[in-house]
Design a protein around this motif. Structure first.
Motif, PDB file in Angstrom:
ATOM      1  N   UNK A 112       0.835  -1.211   0.000  1.00 11.92           N
ATOM      2  CA  UNK A 112       0.000   0.000   0.000  1.00 11.92           C
ATOM      3  C   UNK A 112       0.861   1.250   0.000  1.00 11.92           C
ATOM      4  N   UNK A 113       1.937   1.252   0.811  1.00 10.14           N
ATOM      5  CA  UNK A 113       2.836   2.399   0.836  1.00 10.14           C
ATOM      6  C   UNK A 113       3.531   2.592  -0.510  1.00 10.14           C
ATOM      7  N   UNK A 114       3.912   1.488  -1.123  1.00 11.60           N
ATOM      8  CA  UNK A 114       4.569   1.570  -2.430  1.00 11.60           C
ATOM      9  C   UNK A 114       3.635   2.167  -3.481  1.00 11.60           C
ATOM     10  N   UNK A 115       2.405   1.681  -3.522  1.00 13.43           N
ATOM     11  CA  UNK A 115       1.420   2.204  -4.473  1.00 13.43           C
ATOM     12  C   UNK A 115       1.162   3.677  -4.217  1.00 13.43           C
ATOM     13  N   UNK A 116       1.045   4.058  -2.942  1.00  8.23           N
ATOM     14  CA  UNK A 116       0.811   5.462  -2.592  1.00  8.23           C
ATOM     15  C   UNK A 116       1.970   6.346  -3.049  1.00  8.23           C
ATOM     16  N   UNK A 117       3.199   5.878  -2.850  1.00  8.28           N
ATOM     17  CA  UNK A 117       4.371   6.668  -3.256  1.00  8.28           C
ATOM     18  C   UNK A 117       4.403   6.860  -4.770  1.00  8.28           C
ATOM     19  N   UNK A 118       4.039   5.816  -5.511  1.00 11.39           N
ATOM     20  CA  UNK A 118       4.001   5.917  -6.974  1.00 11.39           C
ATOM     21  C   UNK A 118       2.942   6.928  -7.407  1.00 11.39           C
ATOM     22  N   UNK A 119       1.779   6.879  -6.773  1.00 10.59           N
ATOM     23  CA  UNK A 119       0.689   7.797  -7.122  1.00 10.59           C
ATOM     24  C   UNK A 119       1.083   9.238  -6.852  1.00 10.59           C
ATOM     25  N   UNK A 120       1.764   9.472  -5.733  1.00 10.58           N
ATOM     26  CA  UNK A 120       2.205  10.838  -5.397  1.00 10.58           C
ATOM     27  C   UNK A 120       3.190  11.346  -6.436  1.00 10.58           C
ATOM     28  N   UNK A 121       4.159  10.507  -6.788  1.00 10.64           N
ATOM     29  CA  UNK A 121       5.169  10.897  -7.783  1.00 10.64           C
ATOM     30  C   UNK A 121       4.508  11.227  -9.116  1.00 10.64           C
ATOM     31  N   UNK A 122       3.633  10.353  -9.576  1.00 11.54           N
ATOM     32  CA  UNK A 122       2.957  10.558 -10.864  1.00 11.54           C
ATOM     33  C   UNK A 122       2.096  11.815 -10.824  1.00 11.54           C
ATOM     34  N   UNK A 123       1.382  12.033  -9.717  1.00  4.26           N
ATOM     35  CA  UNK A 123       0.522  13.213  -9.596  1.00  4.26           C
ATOM     36  C   UNK A 123       1.330  14.496  -9.678  1.00  4.26           C
ATOM     37  N   UNK A 124       2.450  14.541  -8.963  1.00  2.00           N
ATOM     38  CA  UNK A 124       3.302  15.741  -8.986  1.00  2.00           C
ATOM     39  C   UNK A 124       3.891  15.951 -10.372  1.00  2.00           C
ATOM     40  N   UNK A 125       4.329  14.883 -11.014  1.00  2.00           N
ATOM     41  CA  UNK A 125       4.880  14.997 -12.363  1.00  2.00           C
ATOM     42  C   UNK A 125       3.836  15.543 -13.333  1.00  2.00           C
ATOM     43  N   UNK A 126       2.612  15.060 -13.228  1.00  2.00           N
ATOM     44  CA  UNK A 126       1.539  15.517 -14.112  1.00  2.00           C
ATOM     45  C   UNK A 126       1.274  17.002 -13.910  1.00  2.00           C
ATOM     46  N   UNK A 127       1.198  17.432 -12.642  1.00  2.00           N
ATOM     47  CA  UNK A 127       0.932  18.844 -12.342  1.00  2.00           C
ATOM     48  C   UNK A 127       2.040  19.729 -12.890  1.00  2.00           C
ATOM     49  N   UNK A 128       3.293  19.319 -12.670  1.00  2.00           N
ATOM     50  CA  UNK A 128       4.425  20.138 -13.125  1.00  2.00           C
ATOM     51  C   UNK A 128       4.501  20.175 -14.649  1.00  2.00           C
ATOM     52  N   UNK A 129       4.280  19.040 -15.289  1.00  2.00           N
ATOM     53  CA  UNK A 129       4.411  18.978 -16.748  1.00  2.00           C
ATOM     54  C   UNK A 129       3.230  19.612 -17.481  1.00  2.00           C
ATOM     55  N   UNK A 130       2.163  19.910 -16.766  1.00  2.00           N
ATOM     56  CA  UNK A 130       0.996  20.522 -17.415  1.00  2.00           C
ATOM     57  C   UNK A 130       0.735  21.916 -16.873  1.00  2.00           C
ATOM     58  N   UNK A 131       0.192  21.994 -15.660  1.00  2.00           N
ATOM     59  CA  UNK A 131      -0.209  23.277 -15.090  1.00  2.00           C
ATOM     60  C   UNK A 131       0.967  24.235 -14.937  1.00  2.00           C
ATOM     61  N   UNK A 132       2.044  23.782 -14.296  1.00  2.00           N
ATOM     62  CA  UNK A 132       3.202  24.652 -14.070  1.00  2.00           C
ATOM     63  C   UNK A 132       3.840  25.081 -15.379  1.00  2.00           C
ATOM     64  N   UNK A 133       4.026  24.124 -16.289  1.00  2.00           N
ATOM     65  CA  UNK A 133       4.686  24.442 -17.551  1.00  2.00           C
ATOM     66  C   UNK A 133       3.866  25.414 -18.383  1.00  2.00           C
ATOM     67  N   UNK A 134       2.558  25.258 -18.382  1.00  2.00           N
ATOM     68  CA  UNK A 134       1.700  26.159 -19.149  1.00  2.00           C
ATOM     69  C   UNK A 134       1.734  27.566 -18.564  1.00  2.00           C
ATOM     70  N   UNK A 135       1.723  27.667 -17.233  1.00  2.00           N
ATOM     71  CA  UNK A 135       1.831  28.980 -16.584  1.00  2.00           C
ATOM     72  C   UNK A 135       3.198  29.592 -16.860  1.00  2.00           C
ATOM     73  N   UNK A 136       4.230  28.758 -16.865  1.00  2.00           N
ATOM     74  CA  UNK A 136       5.578  29.250 -17.140  1.00  2.00           C
ATOM     75  C   UNK A 136       5.694  29.737 -18.577  1.00  2.00           C
ATOM     76  N   UNK A 137       5.029  29.039 -19.491  1.00  2.00           N
ATOM     77  CA  UNK A 137       5.043  29.450 -20.892  1.00  2.00           C
ATOM     78  C   UNK A 137       4.382  30.811 -21.060  1.00  2.00           C
ATOM     79  N   UNK A 138       3.237  31.005 -20.412  1.00  2.00           N
ATOM     80  CA  UNK A 138       2.476  32.238 -20.592  1.00  2.00           C
ATOM     81  C   UNK A 138       3.030  33.401 -19.777  1.00  2.00           C
ATOM     82  N   UNK A 139       3.651  33.096 -18.625  1.00  2.00           N
ATOM     83  CA  UNK A 139       4.163  34.159 -17.743  1.00  2.00           C
ATOM     84  C   UNK A 139       5.560  33.799 -17.237  1.00  2.00           C
ATOM     85  N   UNK A 140       6.540  33.703 -18.123  1.00  2.00           N
ATOM     86  CA  UNK A 140       7.879  33.257 -17.705  1.00  2.00           C
ATOM     87  C   UNK A 140       8.552  34.199 -16.716  1.00  2.00           C
ATOM     88  N   UNK A 141       8.153  35.463 -16.721  1.00  2.00           N
ATOM     89  CA  UNK A 141       8.805  36.428 -15.836  1.00  2.00           C
ATOM     90  C   UNK A 141       8.294  36.417 -14.420  1.00  2.00           C
TER      91      UNK A 141
END
Length: 230
Positions: A59-88
């Motif tokens: 259960x801990x292993x599955x939870x750790x994988x889910x956390x990693x994937x969730x953070x990667x998804x947020x950074x590669x989508x939401x953060x990157x899109x905001x960075x593209x539009x407002x890099x400064x």
């Protein structure tokens, strides 16, 4: 009614945009890579220290994988899109900020299932599906429902999927460096891969975001031009 051709993105332009944006203000992007790679390393460490004979460890292993994937998804989508539009102005506070988070999670899960199905059938169909759904996360962050984001991504990437594939090939650079330094040991290989990732990953993320914005803008212009003149 005016008929327009399918817009074609420029791989060189997308990569150039990613590089120029990164080098203009590299610290937020380096921090993003450190978070992604750090969580990945932590997840691997947890998996090595757990006994999979224990249900709690699984259960801990599955939870750790889910956390990693969730953070990667947020950074590669939401953060990157905001960075593209407002890099400064984008900063560390934006790393884990994801508007329409449930839609992003839903679109990501459906996209992953579609890609896995394609990979099960054959590797090439899986790659094609992955390229078709490249923009589903961006669309979900901007408010599309999961299925709508998937359908719109497939329409938006049509005619440009090979170009997106070429952009994604940049990530092979870190794999090649890792393989080269493997001669000096696994630790040296990991360090080399991490150093290359600090530059390559942000450039690729930003290049994809730029491709999305270019095609989105072209699509909007095409819709406007296609309106009948009364």
């Amino acid at each position: 009614m005016e008929i327009t051709l399918t817009p074609i993105i420029s791989v060189r332009e997308c990569i150039r945009f990613g590089w120029n944006t990164f080098k203009g203000r590299p610290l937020p992007f380096i921090a993003a890579v450190i978070v992604v790679d750090g969580l990945t390393f932590l997840s691997e460490y947890v998996s090595l220290s757990l006994s999979f004979e224990n249900p709690a460890s699984i259960a801990w292993f599955v939870l750790s994988i889910l956390v990693v994937v969730a953070v990667q998804i947020v950074i590669m989508t939401s953060f990157t899109l905001r960075a593209h539009d407002n890099p400064g102005t984008v900063g560390l506070r934006d790393l884990l900020y994801a508007p329409n988070g449930w839609k992003l999670v839903g679109a990501s899960i459906l996209s992953l299932l579609a890609v896995l199905l394609g990979l099960i059938l054959l590797i090439i169909p899986g790659i094609i599906v992955a390229l078709a759904l490249t923009f589903s996360g961006y669309l979900a962050v901007e408010g599309r429902r999961p299925m709508a984001a998937i359908k719109e991504s497939a329409a938006l990437t049509k005619g440009n999927r090979f170009k997106l594939f070429l952009i994604g090939l940049l990530m092979l650079v870190s794999i090649l460096f890792s393989a080269i330094f493997l001669y000096w040991g696994e630790t040296a290989s990991r360090i080399a891969e991490f150093i290359v990732d600090l530059v390559v990953l942000p450039v690729v993320w930003l290049a994809f975001a730029h491709a999305y914005r270019v095609l989105q803008k072209a699509k909007s212009a095409e819709i406007v031009q296609a309106q009948p003149v009364i």
